[in-house]
Design a protein around this motif. Sequence first.
Motif, PDB file in Angstrom:
ATOM      1  N   ALA A  75      55.942  21.038  69.189  1.00  0.00           N
ATOM      2  CA  ALA A  75      54.495  21.054  68.905  1.00  0.00           C
ATOM      3  C   ALA A  75      54.223  22.519  69.096  1.00  0.00           C
ATOM      4  O   ALA A  75      53.304  23.313  68.500  1.00  0.00           O
ATOM      5  N   PHE A  76      54.437  22.886  70.756  1.00  0.00           N
ATOM      6  CA  PHE A  76      54.035  24.341  70.992  1.00  0.00           C
ATOM      7  C   PHE A  76      54.619  25.350  70.230  1.00  0.00           C
ATOM      8  O   PHE A  76      53.683  26.197  69.861  1.00  0.00           O
ATOM      9  N   LEU A 131      52.407  14.808  64.975  1.00  0.00           N
ATOM     10  CA  LEU A 131      53.046  14.939  63.815  1.00  0.00           C
ATOM     11  C   LEU A 131      54.621  15.041  64.152  1.00  0.00           C
ATOM     12  O   LEU A 131      55.400  14.346  63.539  1.00  0.00           O
ATOM     13  N   CYS A 132      55.070  15.598  64.892  1.00  0.00           N
ATOM     14  CA  CYS A 132      56.269  15.816  65.686  1.00  0.00           C
ATOM     15  C   CYS A 132      56.816  14.310  66.065  1.00  0.00           C
ATOM     16  O   CYS A 132      57.813  13.913  65.631  1.00  0.00           O
ATOM     17  N   VAL A 133      55.866  13.701  66.777  1.00  0.00           N
ATOM     18  CA  VAL A 133      56.466  12.257  67.092  1.00  0.00           C
ATOM     19  C   VAL A 133      56.439  11.326  66.063  1.00  0.00           C
ATOM     20  O   VAL A 133      57.258  10.483  65.762  1.00  0.00           O
ATOM     21  N   ARG A 134      55.670  11.523  65.048  1.00  0.00           N
ATOM     22  CA  ARG A 134      55.495  10.674  63.877  1.00  0.00           C
ATOM     23  C   ARG A 134      56.700  10.744  63.057  1.00  0.00           C
ATOM     24  O   ARG A 134      57.455   9.664  62.628  1.00  0.00           O
ATOM     25  N   ALA A 183      42.980  20.901  69.557  1.00  0.00           N
ATOM     26  CA  ALA A 183      43.211  19.953  68.364  1.00  0.00           C
ATOM     27  C   ALA A 183      44.625  20.403  67.662  1.00  0.00           C
ATOM     28  O   ALA A 183      45.286  19.564  67.289  1.00  0.00           O
ATOM     29  N   ALA A 184      44.786  21.564  67.621  1.00  0.00           N
ATOM     30  CA  ALA A 184      46.040  21.997  67.064  1.00  0.00           C
ATOM     31  C   ALA A 184      47.335  21.649  67.576  1.00  0.00           C
ATOM     32  O   ALA A 184      48.093  21.239  67.023  1.00  0.00           O
ATOM     33  N   LEU A 185      47.211  21.725  69.044  1.00  0.00           N
ATOM     34  CA  LEU A 185      48.302  21.322  69.863  1.00  0.00           C
ATOM     35  C   LEU A 185      48.655  19.679  69.911  1.00  0.00           C
ATOM     36  O   LEU A 185      49.726  19.272  69.599  1.00  0.00           O
ATOM     37  N   VAL A 186      47.193  18.885  69.848  1.00  0.00           N
ATOM     38  CA  VAL A 186      47.528  17.374  69.815  1.00  0.00           C
ATOM     39  C   VAL A 186      47.755  16.954  68.195  1.00  0.00           C
ATOM     40  O   VAL A 186      48.750  16.030  68.338  1.00  0.00           O
TER      41      VAL A 186
END
Length: 309
Positions: A193-194, A106-109, A98-101
């Motif tokens: 994200a990672f 958030l990064c994409v948005r 869940a943290a990674l997704v």
Amino acid sequence: MNAAPALLGYAAAVGILAPRLMTRDNWTHRAPALAVTVWLTLAGSFSLCLALGALHLATPHAHLHGVIYTCRVALGIDSPSSAVPDYAGHAAAGTVAAALVTAFALCVRRARAIRSRHRRVLDLVGRPSAELRATVLEHAAPVAYCLPGHRPRIVVSTGAVTLLSGKQLDAVLEHERAHVVGRHHLVLAAVEAFAAVFRRLPLAAVMRRHVPLLLEMVADDRALRGAERDVLATAMYEMAAAAVPEGALGAGGQSVVVRLQRILAPARSTNLTARACIVASALLVALLPVLVVCPPALVPGVDLTLLPR
């Protein structure tokens, strides 16, 4: 035997030792697309190990075959009569995923919002060019970049159009199209994200530094399919000082010096045998956690329902 120590130890090895091996040789510059794939594979393997390790750590009584048995119960293959769901273990593993997704979303948005604002500005100050298949921006400095995403756009300044020759401009535009076609913005979002989730992990820090450069090299290689090396190198030199807006990908920037050296003095390409070994190693790194957790599934004739749970 609980698999948590093996999984967490393997995750530590991937997270700490793998970056040193990846940066020891310059093979990544000879095969940048393959190197990006290996970096992402390492990140995925680390995340999988951590999730499975957390699952087994929170379930001390679980054995190596527990995950496969849980899947078989969910599919109706085995009877769940004696299986007691362990919510703590599943929650621990789900937290990692869940943290990674969430971080990726958030990064994409965030990047999409930045690019959307920039597109609105370009609609006001830029003019589309059917010949160049790009938006031409009135600016004296030579600049070229792309805004990837759902509505990709390539932007080139009048300074670049004036300064560069036709072949040089074509090479630069092809470089930008490579970013768009390859969806490099999603790769960068995954890396960010990672790194956001695992801030202090050497794998995340080193990958965050190297992957953007490798993606630029991938785009350079795409441009070199239709342009000579000196043509692309000259164009990159002319645009080395160009600033790229946030959320965009451009041919210039701080990585130009390294990329120029690579283009003008190309090293011997990685041979097929070496590539095959790298691919096999990457697959082994990705699959090993599953093999560690689920060895009984690989043994013919073993009935998982007879194993202790």
